[in-house]
Design a protein around this motif. Structure first.
Motif, PDB file in Angstrom:
ATOM      1  N   HIS A  32       3.623  26.275  -1.842  1.00  0.00           N
ATOM      2  CA  HIS A  32       4.136  27.007  -3.011  1.00  0.00           C
ATOM      3  C   HIS A  32       5.588  27.448  -2.837  1.00  0.00           C
ATOM      4  O   HIS A  32       6.125  28.135  -3.710  1.00  0.00           O
ATOM      5  N   ARG A  33       6.239  27.059  -1.733  1.00  0.00           N
ATOM      6  CA  ARG A  33       7.579  27.575  -1.454  1.00  0.00           C
ATOM      7  C   ARG A  33       8.583  27.196  -2.532  1.00  0.00           C
ATOM      8  O   ARG A  33       9.334  28.037  -3.017  1.00  0.00           O
ATOM      9  N   ALA A  34       8.622  25.921  -2.922  1.00  0.00           N
ATOM     10  CA  ALA A  34       9.592  25.496  -3.939  1.00  0.00           C
ATOM     11  C   ALA A  34       9.311  26.173  -5.277  1.00  0.00           C
ATOM     12  O   ALA A  34      10.242  26.593  -5.977  1.00  0.00           O
ATOM     13  N   ALA A  35       8.037  26.288  -5.622  1.00  0.00           N
ATOM     14  CA  ALA A  35       7.673  26.945  -6.879  1.00  0.00           C
ATOM     15  C   ALA A  35       8.087  28.406  -6.860  1.00  0.00           C
ATOM     16  O   ALA A  35       8.560  28.953  -7.870  1.00  0.00           O
ATOM     17  N   LEU A  36       7.927  29.057  -5.701  1.00  0.00           N
ATOM     18  CA  LEU A  36       8.332  30.460  -5.595  1.00  0.00           C
ATOM     19  C   LEU A  36       9.846  30.588  -5.730  1.00  0.00           C
ATOM     20  O   LEU A  36      10.334  31.482  -6.430  1.00  0.00           O
ATOM     21  N   ALA A  37      10.584  29.724  -5.055  1.00  0.00           N
ATOM     22  CA  ALA A  37      12.049  29.794  -5.123  1.00  0.00           C
ATOM     23  C   ALA A  37      12.535  29.672  -6.560  1.00  0.00           C
ATOM     24  O   ALA A  37      13.412  30.436  -6.999  1.00  0.00           O
ATOM     25  N   LEU A  38      11.971  28.737  -7.302  1.00  0.00           N
ATOM     26  CA  LEU A  38      12.385  28.564  -8.698  1.00  0.00           C
ATOM     27  C   LEU A  38      11.933  29.741  -9.550  1.00  0.00           C
ATOM     28  O   LEU A  38      12.698  30.246 -10.387  1.00  0.00           O
ATOM     29  N   ALA A  39      10.708  30.216  -9.343  1.00  0.00           N
ATOM     30  CA  ALA A  39      10.190  31.330 -10.135  1.00  0.00           C
ATOM     31  C   ALA A  39      11.032  32.585  -9.940  1.00  0.00           C
ATOM     32  O   ALA A  39      11.377  33.287 -10.907  1.00  0.00           O
ATOM     33  N   VAL A  40      11.379  32.878  -8.688  1.00  0.00           N
ATOM     34  CA  VAL A  40      12.193  34.057  -8.388  1.00  0.00           C
ATOM     35  C   VAL A  40      13.552  33.958  -9.076  1.00  0.00           C
ATOM     36  O   VAL A  40      14.043  34.922  -9.680  1.00  0.00           O
ATOM     37  N   ALA A  41      14.176  32.790  -8.988  1.00  0.00           N
ATOM     38  CA  ALA A  41      15.488  32.614  -9.618  1.00  0.00           C
ATOM     39  C   ALA A  41      15.408  32.720 -11.135  1.00  0.00           C
ATOM     40  O   ALA A  41      16.275  33.331 -11.781  1.00  0.00           O
ATOM     41  N   LEU A  42      14.387  32.132 -11.724  1.00  0.00           N
ATOM     42  CA  LEU A  42      14.231  32.206 -13.177  1.00  0.00           C
ATOM     43  C   LEU A  42      14.016  33.646 -13.638  1.00  0.00           C
ATOM     44  O   LEU A  42      14.596  34.081 -14.646  1.00  0.00           O
ATOM     45  N   ALA A  66      16.110  22.021 -12.483  1.00  0.00           N
ATOM     46  CA  ALA A  66      16.198  23.482 -12.515  1.00  0.00           C
ATOM     47  C   ALA A  66      17.225  23.930 -13.541  1.00  0.00           C
ATOM     48  O   ALA A  66      16.999  24.905 -14.272  1.00  0.00           O
ATOM     49  N   ALA A  67      18.361  23.225 -13.614  1.00  0.00           N
ATOM     50  CA  ALA A  67      19.398  23.593 -14.583  1.00  0.00           C
ATOM     51  C   ALA A  67      18.845  23.600 -15.998  1.00  0.00           C
ATOM     52  O   ALA A  67      19.184  24.474 -16.811  1.00  0.00           O
ATOM     53  N   ALA A  68      17.989  22.646 -16.319  1.00  0.00           N
ATOM     54  CA  ALA A  68      17.408  22.582 -17.657  1.00  0.00           C
ATOM     55  C   ALA A  68      16.552  23.817 -17.937  1.00  0.00           C
ATOM     56  O   ALA A  68      16.543  24.334 -19.065  1.00  0.00           O
ATOM     57  N   GLU A  69      15.846  24.307 -16.918  1.00  0.00           N
ATOM     58  CA  GLU A  69      15.013  25.501 -17.125  1.00  0.00           C
ATOM     59  C   GLU A  69      15.866  26.748 -17.331  1.00  0.00           C
ATOM     60  O   GLU A  69      15.532  27.618 -18.145  1.00  0.00           O
ATOM     61  N   PHE A  70      16.966  26.842 -16.595  1.00  0.00           N
ATOM     62  CA  PHE A  70      17.857  27.991 -16.799  1.00  0.00           C
ATOM     63  C   PHE A  70      18.526  27.922 -18.169  1.00  0.00           C
ATOM     64  O   PHE A  70      18.701  28.949 -18.832  1.00  0.00           O
ATOM     65  N   ALA A  71      18.894  26.734 -18.592  1.00  0.00           N
ATOM     66  CA  ALA A  71      19.502  26.572 -19.911  1.00  0.00           C
ATOM     67  C   ALA A  71      18.528  26.981 -21.007  1.00  0.00           C
ATOM     68  O   ALA A  71      18.925  27.568 -22.021  1.00  0.00           O
ATOM     69  N   ALA A  72      17.250  26.684 -20.804  1.00  0.00           N
ATOM     70  CA  ALA A  72      16.240  27.056 -21.793  1.00  0.00           C
ATOM     71  C   ALA A  72      16.118  28.573 -21.930  1.00  0.00           C
ATOM     72  O   ALA A  72      15.735  29.080 -22.993  1.00  0.00           O
ATOM     73  N   LEU A  73      16.452  29.295 -20.873  1.00  0.00           N
ATOM     74  CA  LEU A  73      16.428  30.762 -20.936  1.00  0.00           C
ATOM     75  C   LEU A  73      17.625  31.314 -21.714  1.00  0.00           C
ATOM     76  O   LEU A  73      17.597  32.455 -22.160  1.00  0.00           O
ATOM     77  N   GLY A  74      18.693  30.516 -21.799  1.00  0.00           N
ATOM     78  CA  GLY A  74      19.909  30.979 -22.464  1.00  0.00           C
ATOM     79  C   GLY A  74      21.110  31.065 -21.551  1.00  0.00           C
ATOM     80  O   GLY A  74      22.180  31.522 -21.972  1.00  0.00           O
ATOM     81  N   ALA A  75      20.954  30.651 -20.285  1.00  0.00           N
ATOM     82  CA  ALA A  75      22.072  30.658 -19.352  1.00  0.00           C
ATOM     83  C   ALA A  75      22.914  29.402 -19.543  1.00  0.00           C
ATOM     84  O   ALA A  75      22.424  28.370 -20.005  1.00  0.00           O
ATOM     85  N   ARG A  76      24.178  29.484 -19.156  1.00  0.00           N
ATOM     86  CA  ARG A  76      25.023  28.304 -19.063  1.00  0.00           C
ATOM     87  C   ARG A  76      24.904  27.770 -17.647  1.00  0.00           C
ATOM     88  O   ARG A  76      24.723  28.548 -16.699  1.00  0.00           O
TER      89      ARG A  76
END
Length: 215
Positions: A32-42, A66-76
């Motif tokens: 679950h390490r990669a999933a945790l890293a992405l979840a924490v950052a998101l 990952a960039a696509a997921e951050f963009a979906a949140l509204g980040a550049r």
């Protein structure tokens, strides 16, 4: 120290590819390490986007998915290019913004972050050309700030509190702000963040990790 309050901050958040993140949690997090890293950052970026003092969040990452997921949140997002370390990624982000606006570098591992704590720190930072906030252990750094026109010289990594002080950045006089100071590098850090209340993505992955962890 100026009494001028600066608003409209641009936050730069460096994010490693999730497969490379949270290496110190490899044993505890396992698959679950990669999933945790992405979840924490998101969750960190989602909280930053809700902060009224923040005009924009710029995520610098070398991972297109990952960039696509951050963009979906509204980040550049900005591609990292050839990886040259966290501080170089931050400088790359700052160069894309320019020095006319207030800029801040925010660590991507703050899953308990509260928008009002971030707003308080940025309000305090507006009084200094360069400032920083130490982590809960008072050795590392979770936030580095530069007011308009000031140079942007982040020195994250390891004992970065001492380096930022040596470089002349002001340590922000914010005694509390636990949600902003609690970065996650170890299983104990994760438990501390959970005690404060984390974002939904981190909570979901953490439940899977803790279900398999002793204690």
């Amino acid at each position: 120290m100026s009494n001028t309050v600066v608003a409209g901050w641009t936050l730069i958040v460096p994010v490693k590819p999730p497969t490379l993140g949270k290496s110190r949690l490899a044993g505890a997090a396992g698959a679950h390490r990669a999933a945790l890293a992405l979840a924490v950052a998101l969750d960190t970026v989602a909280a930053a986007l809700r902060c009224p003092a923040v005009a924009e969040v710029l995520v610098v990452t070398g991972d297109p998915s990952a960039a696509a997921e951050f963009a979906a949140l509204g980040a550049r997002t900005l591609p990292e290019g050839t990886p040259q370390g966290l501080n170089e990624a931050l400088r790359r982000g700052a160069e894309s913004i320019g020095s006319a606006v207030p800029r801040a570098a925010l660590q991507a591992d703050l899953p308990a972050l509260r928008p009002d704590d971030l707003a308080s720190a940025l309000s305090c930072a507006s009084a200094y050309p360069q400032g920083f906030l130490a982590d809960s252990a008072r050795t590392g750094t979770v936030l580095y700030t530069a007011s308009p026109g000031a140079s942007f010289s982040p020195a994250f990594g390891g004992a970065s509190r001492a380096r930022h002080l040596a470089l002349g950045a002001a340590e922000l006089p914010c005694p509390e702000l636990a949600s902003l100071r609690t970065d996650v590098d170890t299983l104990d850090d994760l438990r501390a963040a959970l005690g404060l209340g984390v974002g939904p993505r981190t909570a979901e992955v953490a439940s899977l990790i803790l279900a398999c962890s002793p204690g």
